[in-house]
Scaffold this active site. Structure first.
Site, PDB file in Angstrom:
ATOM      1  N   CYS A  32       0.829  -1.211   0.000  1.00 48.78           N
ATOM      2  CA  CYS A  32       0.000   0.000   0.000  1.00 48.78           C
ATOM      3  C   CYS A  32       0.866   1.264   0.000  1.00 48.78           C
ATOM      4  CB  CYS A  32      -0.910  -0.041   1.226  1.00 48.78           C
ATOM      5  SG  CYS A  32      -1.799   1.482   1.572  1.00 48.78           S
ATOM      6  N   CYS A  35       0.030   3.739   2.758  1.00 50.47           N
ATOM      7  CA  CYS A  35       0.506   3.210   4.042  1.00 50.47           C
ATOM      8  C   CYS A  35       1.995   3.512   4.215  1.00 50.47           C
ATOM      9  CB  CYS A  35       0.283   1.700   4.125  1.00 50.47           C
ATOM     10  SG  CYS A  35      -1.435   1.192   4.004  1.00 50.47           S
TER      11      CYS A  35
END
Length: 112
Positions: A32, A35
């Site tokens: 991600c 993230c």
């Protein structure tokens, strides 16, 4: 030294059961991008609140059962817990300042 904890599910449950302060639980994934961009902000926030607020990070691919338990549908997702109750949920990347406003707002709304 990392201020963000990465417990296994049993350690997370123990932390939830025993913590006297709210806990920030952040769900992420290695693949991600948001993230990864949020990770330094999360670490800096955890360091700034060291001793006040445990900050925990769980990878949804490593612990899908924990993500399912908290009904995580997107990453990153930040969940503020207190006494086993969810005080607030935010999906999407946050800066350090945004994290602080999310936490402080959720705690203030609960009168803690």
């Amino acid at each position: 030294m990392d201020a963000v904890r990465t417990p296994d599910p049993a350690e997370l449950q123990q932390l939830i059961n025993e913590s006297v302060s709210p806990i920030l639980l952040q769900f992420s994934a290695a693949w991600c991008g948001p993230c990864r961009s949020m990770a330094p902000h999360l670490e800096a926030f955890a360091q700034s609140r060291s001793g006040q607020l445990p900050v925990v990070k769980m990878d949804i691919d490593d612990h899908p059962e924990v993500a399912a338990r908290f009904m995580v549908r997107a990453v990153p997702t930040s969940i503020l817990l207190s006494n086993g109750r969810v005080l607030g949920v935010h999906s999407g990347a946050l800066s350090g300042g945004q994290l602080a406003r999310f936490i402080d707002g959720a705690v203030a709304a609960q009168g803690q």
